[in-house]
Write a protein that holds these residues in place. Sequence first.
Motif, mmCIF file in Angstrom:
data_model
loop_
_atom_site.group_PDB
_atom_site.id
_atom_site.type_symbol
_atom_site.label_atom_id
_atom_site.label_comp_id
_atom_site.label_asym_id
_atom_site.label_seq_id
_atom_site.Cartn_x
_atom_site.Cartn_y
_atom_site.Cartn_z
ATOM 1 N N ASP A 104 0.978 -1.345 0.141
ATOM 2 C CA ASP A 104 -0.030 -0.133 -0.065
ATOM 3 C C ASP A 104 0.947 1.272 0.103
ATOM 4 N N VAL A 105 1.828 1.334 0.859
ATOM 5 C CA VAL A 105 2.689 2.516 0.910
ATOM 6 C C VAL A 105 3.472 2.953 -0.396
ATOM 7 N N ALA A 106 3.885 1.844 -1.125
ATOM 8 C CA ALA A 106 4.531 1.976 -2.343
ATOM 9 C C ALA A 106 3.658 2.399 -3.473
ATOM 10 N N LEU A 107 2.405 2.031 -3.435
ATOM 11 C CA LEU A 107 1.477 2.294 -4.342
ATOM 12 C C LEU A 107 0.997 3.781 -3.995
ATOM 13 N N SER A 108 0.710 3.853 -2.798
ATOM 14 C CA SER A 108 0.168 5.594 -2.435
ATOM 15 C C SER A 108 1.268 6.536 -2.730
ATOM 16 N N GLU B 118 2.543 10.482 -9.499
ATOM 17 C CA GLU B 118 1.978 10.682 -10.684
ATOM 18 C C GLU B 118 0.945 12.030 -10.749
ATOM 19 N N MET B 119 0.097 12.045 -9.613
ATOM 20 C CA MET B 119 -0.502 13.182 -9.477
ATOM 21 C C MET B 119 0.218 14.611 -9.564
ATOM 22 N N TYR C 155 3.111 15.022 -11.192
ATOM 23 C CA TYR C 155 3.475 15.187 -12.567
ATOM 24 C C TYR C 155 2.496 15.880 -13.351
ATOM 25 N N GLU C 156 1.006 15.171 -13.260
ATOM 26 C CA GLU C 156 -0.145 15.728 -13.945
ATOM 27 C C GLU C 156 -0.452 17.196 -13.569
ATOM 28 N N LYS C 157 -0.547 17.408 -12.443
ATOM 29 C CA LYS C 157 -0.915 18.728 -11.727
ATOM 30 C C LYS C 157 0.012 19.734 -12.385
ATOM 31 N N GLU C 158 1.423 19.443 -12.585
ATOM 32 C CA GLU C 158 2.414 20.328 -13.095
ATOM 33 C C GLU C 158 2.079 20.427 -14.437
ATOM 34 N N SER C 159 1.915 19.484 -15.029
ATOM 35 C CA SER C 159 1.659 19.424 -16.466
ATOM 36 C C SER C 159 0.480 20.175 -17.069
ATOM 37 N N MET C 160 -0.480 20.345 -16.183
ATOM 38 C CA MET C 160 -1.662 20.891 -16.374
ATOM 39 C C MET C 160 -2.018 22.383 -15.797
ATOM 40 N N THR C 161 -0.715 23.093 -15.378
ATOM 41 C CA THR C 161 -0.784 24.378 -14.531
ATOM 42 C C THR C 161 -1.839 25.219 -15.238
ATOM 43 N N ASP C 162 -1.655 25.471 -16.792
ATOM 44 C CA ASP C 162 -2.528 26.478 -17.509
ATOM 45 C C ASP C 162 -3.758 25.793 -17.912
ATOM 46 N N SER C 163 -4.035 24.396 -17.783
ATOM 47 C CA SER C 163 -5.125 23.918 -18.143
ATOM 48 C C SER C 163 -6.276 24.413 -17.699
ATOM 49 N N PRO C 164 -6.601 24.602 -16.395
ATOM 50 C CA PRO C 164 -8.039 24.826 -15.994
ATOM 51 C C PRO C 164 -8.468 26.396 -16.504
ATOM 52 N N LYS C 165 -7.423 27.209 -16.685
ATOM 53 C CA LYS C 165 -7.826 28.494 -17.278
ATOM 54 C C LYS C 165 -7.891 28.389 -18.627
ATOM 55 N N GLU C 166 -7.385 27.610 -19.467
ATOM 56 C CA GLU C 166 -7.336 27.546 -20.717
ATOM 57 C C GLU C 166 -8.822 26.653 -21.022
ATOM 58 N N ALA C 167 -9.339 25.646 -20.331
ATOM 59 C CA ALA C 167 -10.603 25.084 -20.386
ATOM 60 C C ALA C 167 -11.801 26.078 -20.010
ATOM 61 N N GLU D 235 -10.718 14.194 -15.424
ATOM 62 C CA GLU D 235 -10.936 12.931 -14.710
ATOM 63 C C GLU D 235 -10.112 12.069 -14.333
ATOM 64 N N TYR D 236 -9.074 12.303 -15.253
ATOM 65 C CA TYR D 236 -7.803 11.269 -14.780
ATOM 66 C C TYR D 236 -7.106 11.772 -13.341
ATOM 67 N N VAL D 237 -7.073 13.047 -13.093
ATOM 68 C CA VAL D 237 -6.409 13.765 -11.701
ATOM 69 C C VAL D 237 -7.463 13.158 -10.767
ATOM 70 N N SER D 238 -8.653 13.418 -10.981
ATOM 71 C CA SER D 238 -9.703 13.133 -9.761
ATOM 72 C C SER D 238 -9.556 11.673 -9.680
ATOM 73 N N TRP D 239 -9.346 10.824 -10.433
ATOM 74 C CA TRP D 239 -9.406 9.366 -10.512
ATOM 75 C C TRP D 239 -8.166 9.171 -9.584
ATOM 76 N N LEU D 240 -7.015 9.504 -9.958
ATOM 77 C CA LEU D 240 -5.957 9.431 -9.082
ATOM 78 C C LEU D 240 -6.047 9.861 -7.728
ATOM 79 N N GLU D 241 -6.545 11.097 -7.310
ATOM 80 C CA GLU D 241 -7.127 11.232 -6.237
ATOM 81 C C GLU D 241 -8.046 10.451 -5.363
#
Length: 268
Positions: A54-58, A64-65, A67-79, A254-260
């Motif tokens: 569990d710890v390793a998976l967490s 992964e979260m 990385y994804e959040k850093e990659s989509m920094t401007d995405s919320p405003k753009e969307a 949705e992918y980020v929400s799924w990860l969370e």
Amino acid sequence: MSAIRALRQLSTVSSRSTVFRSTSFVARARLASLQVPSRAFSVSARSFGQGTADVALSNKLTEEMKYEKESMTDSPKEAADILEQFKAQGKWQIEDTSFNDEVTLTRKFGNENLRLTFSIVDIRGEQEDFDNEAASEENDEDGSQEEEVLNTYPIRVSLTVTKSSTPGSLAIDMMCQEGQFVVDNIAYYKEGSLATDLTAEADWKRRGIYMGPQFDTLDIGLQEEFDKFLQERGVDQTLALFIPEYAEHKEQREYVSWLEGVKGFVDA
């Protein structure tokens, strides 16, 4: 971001498999040489209050979260800008529910009710095809090629047209890609509810109904008139450009929400 995610995964697949093969024999040899009482494992697991993985998976989910959040920094405003511009046109109302694959667009046109749906499942399916193709190509593709992949996902679209003055309805299946709609089939239902009803009974009734010919086998002049029919109702290039762009942002969100959600469950 889904295609970029696929490229990132491809760069680590071969190295992971090599490391696994090289270390698995050593690991088995070490385990065989150790005399570990079975009680030691159970006590360790109970002390953590969870499985040993569990710890390793967490931690991996957190990585992964991040990385994804850093990659989509401007995405919320753009969307938000894309959605705001789309709503400003005043044609379609959008229904987008979190943790739901489908997005629904609705509008009224005269005495007609139009309901158009598309799904981000198509993006995930195309991503898998992209993985298989990219695995056989060079890993040094330039950024322009990645951008081309991102902008060419074909998305299935279903449009239903009903009228308040008649019980019938039209169900139109299309593909949306590269700024245009390609009609696949137009079905006519005597019972208007069959176009939108998701019950098992309605599905059974639809199976026995003549669905019409393939659209591209119709007379060219008839195809052109159907195209004009759709464009007049707002099923045009503007909508065809909006759908893939919005679907890409929704899939990432949705992918980020799924990860969370998964991490929260694993950590609980």
